[in-house]
Motif scaffolding. Sequence first.
Motif, PDB file in Angstrom:
ATOM      1  N   CYS A 334      30.682  10.426 -31.294  1.00 39.00           N
ATOM      2  CA  CYS A 334      31.300   9.427 -32.183  1.00 39.00           C
ATOM      3  C   CYS A 334      32.803   9.389 -31.925  1.00 39.00           C
ATOM      4  O   CYS A 334      33.589   9.995 -32.677  1.00 39.00           O
ATOM      5  CB  CYS A 334      31.011   9.745 -33.647  1.00 39.00           C
ATOM      6  SG  CYS A 334      29.268   9.672 -34.095  1.00 39.00           S
ATOM      7  N   PRO A 335      33.248   8.712 -30.878  1.00 43.79           N
ATOM      8  CA  PRO A 335      34.673   8.732 -30.538  1.00 43.79           C
ATOM      9  C   PRO A 335      35.562   8.007 -31.534  1.00 43.79           C
ATOM     10  O   PRO A 335      36.767   8.261 -31.587  1.00 43.79           O
ATOM     11  CB  PRO A 335      34.703   8.046 -29.167  1.00 43.79           C
ATOM     12  CG  PRO A 335      33.497   7.164 -29.162  1.00 43.79           C
ATOM     13  CD  PRO A 335      32.450   7.905 -29.939  1.00 43.79           C
ATOM     14  N   ASP A 336      34.998   7.097 -32.333  1.00 52.52           N
ATOM     15  CA  ASP A 336      35.806   6.304 -33.260  1.00 52.52           C
ATOM     16  C   ASP A 336      35.571   6.673 -34.719  1.00 52.52           C
ATOM     17  O   ASP A 336      35.988   5.935 -35.622  1.00 52.52           O
ATOM     18  CB  ASP A 336      35.503   4.817 -33.068  1.00 52.52           C
ATOM     19  CG  ASP A 336      35.836   4.342 -31.670  1.00 52.52           C
ATOM     20  OD1 ASP A 336      36.901   4.736 -31.157  1.00 52.52           O
ATOM     21  OD2 ASP A 336      35.023   3.603 -31.080  1.00 52.52           O
ATOM     22  N   ALA A 337      34.901   7.782 -34.962  1.00 55.11           N
ATOM     23  CA  ALA A 337      34.610   8.218 -36.328  1.00 55.11           C
ATOM     24  C   ALA A 337      34.851   9.717 -36.446  1.00 55.11           C
ATOM     25  O   ALA A 337      34.879  10.437 -35.451  1.00 55.11           O
ATOM     26  CB  ALA A 337      33.171   7.872 -36.720  1.00 55.11           C
ATOM     27  N   ILE A 338      35.035  10.167 -37.671  1.00 55.74           N
ATOM     28  CA  ILE A 338      35.186  11.591 -37.966  1.00 55.74           C
ATOM     29  C   ILE A 338      34.003  12.017 -38.822  1.00 55.74           C
ATOM     30  O   ILE A 338      33.748  11.438 -39.883  1.00 55.74           O
ATOM     31  CB  ILE A 338      36.500  11.871 -38.706  1.00 55.74           C
ATOM     32  CG1 ILE A 338      37.696  11.542 -37.799  1.00 55.74           C
ATOM     33  CG2 ILE A 338      36.576  13.323 -39.163  1.00 55.74           C
ATOM     34  CD1 ILE A 338      39.040  11.699 -38.476  1.00 55.74           C
ATOM     35  N   ARG A 376      36.665   3.122 -39.323  1.00 57.02           N
ATOM     36  CA  ARG A 376      37.237   1.829 -39.705  1.00 57.02           C
ATOM     37  C   ARG A 376      36.167   0.785 -39.967  1.00 57.02           C
ATOM     38  O   ARG A 376      36.373  -0.130 -40.758  1.00 57.02           O
ATOM     39  CB  ARG A 376      38.176   1.327 -38.600  1.00 57.02           C
ATOM     40  CG  ARG A 376      39.460   2.125 -38.487  1.00 57.02           C
ATOM     41  CD  ARG A 376      40.316   1.654 -37.321  1.00 57.02           C
ATOM     42  NE  ARG A 376      41.533   2.451 -37.243  1.00 57.02           N
ATOM     43  CZ  ARG A 376      41.594   3.659 -36.696  1.00 57.02           C
ATOM     44  NH1 ARG A 376      40.499   4.187 -36.159  1.00 57.02           N
ATOM     45  NH2 ARG A 376      42.721   4.339 -36.672  1.00 57.02           N
ATOM     46  N   ASP A 377      35.046   0.908 -39.300  1.00 54.51           N
ATOM     47  CA  ASP A 377      33.985  -0.076 -39.437  1.00 54.51           C
ATOM     48  C   ASP A 377      32.640   0.628 -39.347  1.00 54.51           C
ATOM     49  O   ASP A 377      32.529   1.699 -38.747  1.00 54.51           O
ATOM     50  CB  ASP A 377      34.100  -1.148 -38.342  1.00 54.51           C
ATOM     51  CG  ASP A 377      33.153  -2.310 -38.577  1.00 54.51           C
ATOM     52  OD1 ASP A 377      32.101  -2.345 -37.911  1.00 54.51           O
ATOM     53  OD2 ASP A 377      33.453  -3.163 -39.422  1.00 54.51           O
ATOM     54  N   TYR A 378      31.632   0.003 -39.946  1.00 53.67           N
ATOM     55  CA  TYR A 378      30.303   0.602 -39.940  1.00 53.67           C
ATOM     56  C   TYR A 378      29.781   0.800 -38.522  1.00 53.67           C
ATOM     57  O   TYR A 378      29.135   1.810 -38.225  1.00 53.67           O
ATOM     58  CB  TYR A 378      29.354  -0.299 -40.736  1.00 53.67           C
ATOM     59  CG  TYR A 378      27.961   0.256 -40.915  1.00 53.67           C
ATOM     60  CD1 TYR A 378      27.674   1.131 -41.955  1.00 53.67           C
ATOM     61  CD2 TYR A 378      26.936  -0.113 -40.057  1.00 53.67           C
ATOM     62  CE1 TYR A 378      26.398   1.632 -42.135  1.00 53.67           C
ATOM     63  CE2 TYR A 378      25.655   0.383 -40.222  1.00 53.67           C
ATOM     64  CZ  TYR A 378      25.389   1.258 -41.262  1.00 53.67           C
ATOM     65  OH  TYR A 378      24.121   1.761 -41.421  1.00 53.67           O
ATOM     66  N   ASP A 379      30.079  -0.130 -37.630  1.00 55.58           N
ATOM     67  CA  ASP A 379      29.595  -0.008 -36.250  1.00 55.58           C
ATOM     68  C   ASP A 379      30.185   1.198 -35.535  1.00 55.58           C
ATOM     69  O   ASP A 379      29.574   1.725 -34.593  1.00 55.58           O
ATOM     70  CB  ASP A 379      29.913  -1.284 -35.467  1.00 55.58           C
ATOM     71  CG  ASP A 379      29.135  -2.487 -35.980  1.00 55.58           C
ATOM     72  OD1 ASP A 379      28.070  -2.274 -36.603  1.00 55.58           O
ATOM     73  OD2 ASP A 379      29.589  -3.620 -35.773  1.00 55.58           O
ATOM     74  N   ASP A 380      31.380   1.645 -35.968  1.00 57.14           N
ATOM     75  CA  ASP A 380      31.999   2.810 -35.337  1.00 57.14           C
ATOM     76  C   ASP A 380      31.260   4.110 -35.652  1.00 57.14           C
ATOM     77  O   ASP A 380      31.489   5.126 -34.994  1.00 57.14           O
ATOM     78  CB  ASP A 380      33.460   2.939 -35.776  1.00 57.14           C
ATOM     79  CG  ASP A 380      34.317   1.796 -35.263  1.00 57.14           C
ATOM     80  OD1 ASP A 380      33.915   1.165 -34.270  1.00 57.14           O
ATOM     81  OD2 ASP A 380      35.380   1.533 -35.858  1.00 57.14           O
TER      82      ASP A 380
END
Length: 662
Positions: A334-338, A376-380
């Motif tokens: 998950c590169p765009d989420a924590i 930032r977004d659900y898709d992330d």
Amino acid sequence: MLPLQFIDRVKYLVERQFVKGALFQLLVVAIFIGLISLVGGLLVWPGENSFSSLGDAIWWAFLRLTDPGYLGDDEGGWRRLVSTILTVSGYVVFMGTLVAILTRSLIARMTDLERGLTPVTLRHHVVVLGWTSRTVPILQELTASTGRVKRFLQRHAVRRLRLVVLSEEVSSAQLLSLRNERDIGSHAGKIVLRSGTPLQPDALHRVACLDAAAVIIPSSSHGPDSLVTSDVETVKALLSMASQAQYLRRELPYIVAEIEDIRKQALVERAYPGPLEVVSGDAIVSRLLVQTLLHPGLTEICNELLTARYGNDIFVRSGDIAEGQTLEQLASRCPDAIVMGVLHPLGEQGDRWDVRLNASSDTRISARDRVILMARDYDDTEPAPETGKHAVRMPAIARSSTPVLPVNHAGPRHRILLLGWNRRVPALLSEMGLYDAHEFDVDVVSIVAAETREAEISRYLATGTSVRARQIVADFIVEDDLRRLRPESYDSILFLSSDRLASGEEADARTMMGYLQLGEVLASQPSARERSTDEPQIIMELSDPDNETLLVTNRSETVVSPMVLSHILAQVALRRELKAVLDELFTPGGAEIMLRPQSDFDLPVNADFAALEKAVAACGETALGVFRSTPDSDGHWVQLNPPRSTLMALEPGDQLVVLSRV
């Protein structure tokens, strides 16, 4: 005397027919037209060029009455006189009255349709019961949450989101306000307004509550002396829905209900046997305010996570996205989420959860679990595939199960100046009393009588609490009163929005006036520049979201309570498990979001966010971002969840935003 009584009786009978509606009004007009035609026919029947029968004479009179074009065909003075009288009567009775009745009936019918009295025939829609200060922000949240809504629609097997709002009075002004909202705009066509109150069973049927996928009951405002509170209305609505479902043998819908007094939660849950999440508005705002006292600067983080204006949000995903994997393995995809933690179900029903925020990285995920992520977004939050050209695999980061750093709280002694009074003050003081390791000395300043405040606090606050509250009668927008309080001697100054004024705009106007007055008082103190770093923390609660932009300041923290509560209500309606996550984050004990100085971690020079994550994880905590010592060009102090390759360029005074366990 007798003729007058007869006329009155006729007038009364005509009136009773007219008030019955358009059909009866038309019937009365038809009778008058018939009578006038009969009289006109009788007047011209005898004499020259008489008609062959009385019926022909009446038909002649009816034609002159309804169509003035026949007026030029008549011959003879008497017939022309009668024809003229009939034609004038036709203009008045036939055309004028008939058009007036039809027009008035059409307008009344259109008004009834605009009032929203027709029951909707929707299924799996979202119902908002009540038009309050929460309603428009709730609708904004629902229309803006595209990812969550998409998942919500898939769960209920519908193609598009339909929103139904129950308002006490439906008006064109409400429709216009929805179209003008920046986050609603073109989506206003998806919103259906219906007239009524949650206290009316017919109104609940009008919005098809029993067919809804989710029902949101926001809190409504009542005067401080009102015997009917928002909680009473909520309980009545829940009882009505439960009764209707039992009578019709229907399943109960999922409800998210906001209450004011958290002590009523057990009563609300008892009133509704179906799926229910109770959100206590006073408790949530009080928790945020107390957490801000313990962690100065936290409002910036909460305003990003708990509103849909910008930045990141908290998402809950089903465990099947990473079944059998560890949190460490999921985070690497998950590169765009924590990845913040996991929810483990308690019992077979799956409606209670063991919240494990900041869990150990080796925690394994099962299909019944729920994964908590910030993005930032659900898709992330969708994990990248493990193989193929779109595969993403970041370096794994191990996090121990036990944090090694001490809790970073302000205090432990807090001297607080509380300016203003509302019903939330007792709940706020009660929340302070839950932190045993802290002492709170609170001076409450308001023009409300001290005896009234003491009585409300004593009914709410438990005996033996460590919170010491002193009541001061003064007006904080008066400079002399404010100077006598010596605000510079307090650790924190908290402005509360009043609920005794007519509107949130008026309450916020008073709050902002007090804030500006406080700035003048603090600036006029001796050696203000030398002691600027020791100035008290200033926190403001606002009631109207539009007023936040009126104050561009670097010295105060702002909580817009309707926006926060609307966000929570809307998001919990779309994802029920989110309520358990927020309760864990903002209650004493468990996990907390903290600000830590850079010196607490072994950070490399010119570290990017990936290196920062690794250093924080080595201390058993989860890195969320950076709190800057100076705001950026947009006025934001917080940088949450930046790209992993971003060089953080930390400056003196910058702090790290981390998730830890107490």
